[in-house]
Design an enzyme around this catalytic site. Sequence first.
Site, PDB file in Angstrom:
ATOM      1  N   GLN A 133       0.801  -1.032   0.148  1.00 14.64           N
ATOM      2  CA  GLN A 133       0.010   0.028  -0.041  1.00 14.64           C
ATOM      3  C   GLN A 133       1.026   1.204  -0.011  1.00 14.64           C
ATOM      4  O   GLN A 133       1.556   1.369   1.000  1.00 14.64           O
ATOM      5  CB  GLN A 133      -0.870   0.018   1.271  1.00 14.64           C
ATOM      6  CG  GLN A 133      -1.743  -1.122   1.584  1.00 14.64           C
ATOM      7  CD  GLN A 133      -2.554  -0.824   2.712  1.00 14.64           C
ATOM      8  OE1 GLN A 133      -3.857  -0.397   2.371  1.00 14.64           O
ATOM      9  NE2 GLN A 133      -2.428  -1.231   3.744  1.00 14.64           N
ATOM     10  N   SER A 136       0.012   6.554   2.952  1.00 17.95           N
ATOM     11  CA  SER A 136       0.634   7.507   3.988  1.00 17.95           C
ATOM     12  C   SER A 136       1.832   8.510   3.140  1.00 17.95           C
ATOM     13  O   SER A 136       2.307   7.906   2.196  1.00 17.95           O
ATOM     14  CB  SER A 136       1.312   7.193   5.024  1.00 17.95           C
ATOM     15  OG  SER A 136       0.462   6.288   5.823  1.00 17.95           O
ATOM     16  N   SER A 168       4.670  -0.802   4.539  1.00 15.91           N
ATOM     17  CA  SER A 168       5.509  -1.951   4.778  1.00 15.91           C
ATOM     18  C   SER A 168       5.695  -2.886   3.484  1.00 15.91           C
ATOM     19  O   SER A 168       4.886  -3.102   2.584  1.00 15.91           O
ATOM     20  CB  SER A 168       4.436  -2.660   5.756  1.00 15.91           C
ATOM     21  OG  SER A 168       3.928  -1.814   6.645  1.00 15.91           O
ATOM     22  N   GLU A 251      -8.399  -3.053   5.612  1.00 19.16           N
ATOM     23  CA  GLU A 251      -7.209  -2.799   6.511  1.00 19.16           C
ATOM     24  C   GLU A 251      -7.588  -3.139   7.879  1.00 19.16           C
ATOM     25  O   GLU A 251      -6.948  -3.615   8.581  1.00 19.16           O
ATOM     26  CB  GLU A 251      -6.530  -1.611   6.124  1.00 19.16           C
ATOM     27  CG  GLU A 251      -5.396  -1.410   7.012  1.00 19.16           C
ATOM     28  CD  GLU A 251      -4.337  -0.247   6.770  1.00 19.16           C
ATOM     29  OE1 GLU A 251      -4.891   0.726   6.353  1.00 19.16           O
ATOM     30  OE2 GLU A 251      -3.168  -0.339   6.826  1.00 19.16           O
ATOM     31  N   SER A 382      -4.656   5.116  13.068  1.00 19.39           N
ATOM     32  CA  SER A 382      -4.401   5.234  14.364  1.00 19.39           C
ATOM     33  C   SER A 382      -5.481   4.844  15.496  1.00 19.39           C
ATOM     34  O   SER A 382      -6.748   5.006  14.731  1.00 19.39           O
ATOM     35  CB  SER A 382      -3.566   6.625  14.735  1.00 19.39           C
ATOM     36  OG  SER A 382      -4.638   7.653  14.690  1.00 19.39           O
ATOM     37  N   GLU A 384      -6.538   6.900  17.688  1.00 20.69           N
ATOM     38  CA  GLU A 384      -7.352   8.133  17.959  1.00 20.69           C
ATOM     39  C   GLU A 384      -8.365   8.301  16.660  1.00 20.69           C
ATOM     40  O   GLU A 384      -9.398   8.778  16.686  1.00 20.69           O
ATOM     41  CB  GLU A 384      -6.595   9.379  17.720  1.00 20.69           C
ATOM     42  CG  GLU A 384      -5.635   9.564  19.126  1.00 20.69           C
ATOM     43  CD  GLU A 384      -4.187   8.751  19.085  1.00 20.69           C
ATOM     44  OE1 GLU A 384      -4.026   7.959  17.924  1.00 20.69           O
ATOM     45  OE2 GLU A 384      -3.432   8.701  19.954  1.00 20.69           O
TER      46      GLU A 384
HETATM   47  C1  FAD Z   1       3.345  -1.182  11.579  1.00 19.92           C
HETATM   48  C2  FAD Z   1       2.722  -0.234  10.670  1.00 19.92           C
HETATM   49  C3  FAD Z   1       2.604  -0.502   9.211  1.00 19.92           C
HETATM   50  C4  FAD Z   1       2.128   0.720   8.284  1.00 19.92           C
HETATM   51  N1  FAD Z   1       2.100   0.394   7.079  1.00 19.92           N
HETATM   52  C5  FAD Z   1       1.620   1.159   6.259  1.00 19.92           C
HETATM   53  C6  FAD Z   1       1.707   0.938   4.835  1.00 19.92           C
HETATM   54  O1  FAD Z   1       1.918  -0.153   4.300  1.00 19.92           O
HETATM   55  N2  FAD Z   1       1.310   1.720   3.760  1.00 19.92           N
HETATM   56  C7  FAD Z   1       0.824   3.265   4.252  1.00 19.92           C
HETATM   57  O2  FAD Z   1       0.749   3.903   3.308  1.00 19.92           O
HETATM   58  N3  FAD Z   1       0.858   3.414   5.575  1.00 19.92           N
HETATM   59  C8  FAD Z   1       1.248   2.622   6.437  1.00 19.92           C
HETATM   60  N4  FAD Z   1       1.599   2.662   7.805  1.00 19.92           N
HETATM   61  C9  FAD Z   1       1.440   4.201   8.101  1.00 19.92           C
HETATM   62  C10 FAD Z   1      -0.171   4.512   8.719  1.00 19.92           C
HETATM   63  O3  FAD Z   1      -1.112   4.225   8.158  1.00 19.92           O
HETATM   64  C11 FAD Z   1       0.237   5.627   9.478  1.00 19.92           C
HETATM   65  O4  FAD Z   1       1.290   5.736  10.495  1.00 19.92           O
HETATM   66  C12 FAD Z   1      -0.994   6.299  10.387  1.00 19.92           C
HETATM   67  O5  FAD Z   1      -2.089   6.512   9.354  1.00 19.92           O
HETATM   68  C13 FAD Z   1      -0.908   7.685  11.187  1.00 19.92           C
HETATM   69  O6  FAD Z   1      -0.291   8.485  10.175  1.00 19.92           O
HETATM   70  P1  FAD Z   1       0.903   9.446  10.547  1.00 19.92           P
HETATM   71  O7  FAD Z   1       1.898   8.108  11.131  1.00 19.92           O
HETATM   72  O8  FAD Z   1       1.387  10.264   9.742  1.00 19.92           O
HETATM   73  O9  FAD Z   1       0.337  10.160  11.772  1.00 19.92           O
HETATM   74  P2  FAD Z   1      -0.312  11.729  11.794  1.00 19.92           P
HETATM   75  O10 FAD Z   1      -1.401  11.679  10.988  1.00 19.92           O
HETATM   76  O11 FAD Z   1       0.699  12.819  11.748  1.00 19.92           O
HETATM   77  O12 FAD Z   1      -0.949  11.656  13.475  1.00 19.92           O
HETATM   78  C14 FAD Z   1      -0.073  11.722  14.434  1.00 19.92           C
HETATM   79  C15 FAD Z   1      -0.925  11.663  15.813  1.00 19.92           C
HETATM   80  O13 FAD Z   1      -2.015  12.444  15.888  1.00 19.92           O
HETATM   81  C16 FAD Z   1      -3.364  11.909  15.712  1.00 19.92           C
HETATM   82  N5  FAD Z   1      -4.377  12.699  14.912  1.00 19.92           N
HETATM   83  C17 FAD Z   1      -3.995  12.993  13.783  1.00 19.92           C
HETATM   84  N6  FAD Z   1      -5.437  13.548  13.180  1.00 19.92           N
HETATM   85  C18 FAD Z   1      -6.130  13.694  14.419  1.00 19.92           C
HETATM   86  C19 FAD Z   1      -7.552  13.875  14.533  1.00 19.92           C
HETATM   87  N7  FAD Z   1      -8.102  14.414  13.352  1.00 19.92           N
HETATM   88  N8  FAD Z   1      -8.096  13.422  15.529  1.00 19.92           N
HETATM   89  C20 FAD Z   1      -7.421  12.809  16.718  1.00 19.92           C
HETATM   90  N9  FAD Z   1      -6.105  12.542  16.453  1.00 19.92           N
HETATM   91  C21 FAD Z   1      -5.447  12.740  15.563  1.00 19.92           C
HETATM   92  C22 FAD Z   1      -2.871  10.655  15.318  1.00 19.92           C
HETATM   93  O14 FAD Z   1      -4.046   9.731  15.531  1.00 19.92           O
HETATM   94  C23 FAD Z   1      -1.512  10.158  15.583  1.00 19.92           C
HETATM   95  O15 FAD Z   1      -1.583   9.611  17.120  1.00 19.92           O
HETATM   96  C24 FAD Z   1       2.065   1.854   8.810  1.00 19.92           C
HETATM   97  C25 FAD Z   1       2.264   2.084  10.144  1.00 19.92           C
HETATM   98  C26 FAD Z   1       2.496   1.271  11.063  1.00 19.92           C
HETATM   99  C27 FAD Z   1       2.611   1.553  12.560  1.00 19.92           C
END
Ligand code: FAD
Length: 416
Positions: A133, A136, A168, A251, A382, A384
Amino acid sequence: MTDGTAANDVESVDSFRDRARRWLEDNLPPAPPNQLGETSKSAAAWTRAKELQRILYDGGFAGICFPKEYGGLGLTPTHQRAFSEESRDYEMPLALNIPTLTICAATILDMGSEEQKRTHISAVLRGEELLVQFLSEPRGGSDLAGLTTRADRKGDSWVLNGAKIWSSGAYAADYALCLARTDWDVPKHAGLTMFLVPVRTPGVTVQQITQVDGSREFCQEFFDDVVLPADAVVGQVNGGWETANRQLFHERSAVGGASPYSSGIQSHSGRDVSGLVDLARRTGQLADPRVREDIGEARALNMVHDQLIARITHGIGSGALPPAAGSIVRLFSAQNSWLQADMAVRIAGASAATGTTADDAGFGQAGQDYLMRQAWSLAGGSTEMARNIISERVLGMPREFAADRDIPFNQVEHGH
Ligand SMILES: Cc1cc2nc3c(=O)[nH]c(=O)nc-3n(C[C@H](O)[C@H](O)[C@H](O)COP(=O)(O)OP(=O)(O)OC[C@H]3O[C@@H](n4cnc5c(N)ncnc54)[C@H](O)[C@@H]3O)c2cc1C
């Protein structure tokens, strides 16, 4: 996927289970010790996963819930569950579950063209393709619809530019489902398109990222004038949000442990307490009342997890619950994984920090699982965001304020 009401000519679950048990015994080696806890995959591990998938395919046990015309068996989730239970003690291609089978192939099944389904689902089931995928982006994963990777139409083709992150397994993948912006003059959800991107094609650069536990599963990708044919679109042009929503639904089901397309039991959904029992036995604490209480709690929560999966899956299937209810399982699964990881560290004590993953006692594994527990609150959207989805789309509470709602994306202010 067929529904739970098996027609008369469908093999009964009991007979299928018996046949699977015998076949597994004759055809697959016992599970290696690290199978359940594996987070890091070498090139050899991916090759092995593909080989194992091919063995399942040749043996007639691949893609149990995928339709026959795309190479699956067209059976029910109950058949799948029976097979997964029977396969627990054997080496299985677990690396192919998330995201290849349960998320990407499932999305192609729901949203892809006939050609995409025939080509990619059957290649996945034969162990010939890995799918990942590209969702992000470096500026944020939670605000998925705010992404800025772009695809511009040039004649019959599309030209992709931008960057993705946290993908991933991308270094080993063949294709990725990649969401890009194709119209900047409309509000953010309306201008997106999903593409099936060949990962090893000119203009795509994949870099691996080292994680806190030392594994290198995550990748970052850069797209420089990547040319995609018109038939790379999955779903409708500018209808990418609908495809993405289907993908996110799969997912959440997969990460929550509720996907019908998952073959074999995955560990990180925190549903196996035998590791805690082993750890307590090895450290001589099996008779300790506090440890017994912890293990009892872990076991009880695993049972709740299973019941929740059954209830929510049934509720969504019958229409009593909206698909967004999958977030309930996703949320519980992360909480449960945290609890199991914390308990393992409580039992292992300081040895969780000093042990290695190679030690037989499981100390190092306990430490590693603890380091990785944060991941299960982020992967698949996440915790949240799961809470937001449950409150807004399941409980009907007011929507969160969004300054960019209904505003053309090219008029929305972005940080630099
Ligand atoms: C093990 C693992 C595998 C993954 N695999 C993939 C993959 O294969 N492909 C891919 O594309 N992505 C992947 N991801 C990424 C994952 O989808 C993102 O980490 C996730 O969507 C959160 O985005 P971010 O890390 O940019 O955090 P951010 O969006 O920057 O958020 C930071 C924090 O703020 C909180 N937050 C943000 N907006 C809000 C809101 N509106 N209300 C409340 N809280 C909020 C979030 O919940 C989080 O705790 C993976 C992540 C992990 C940990």
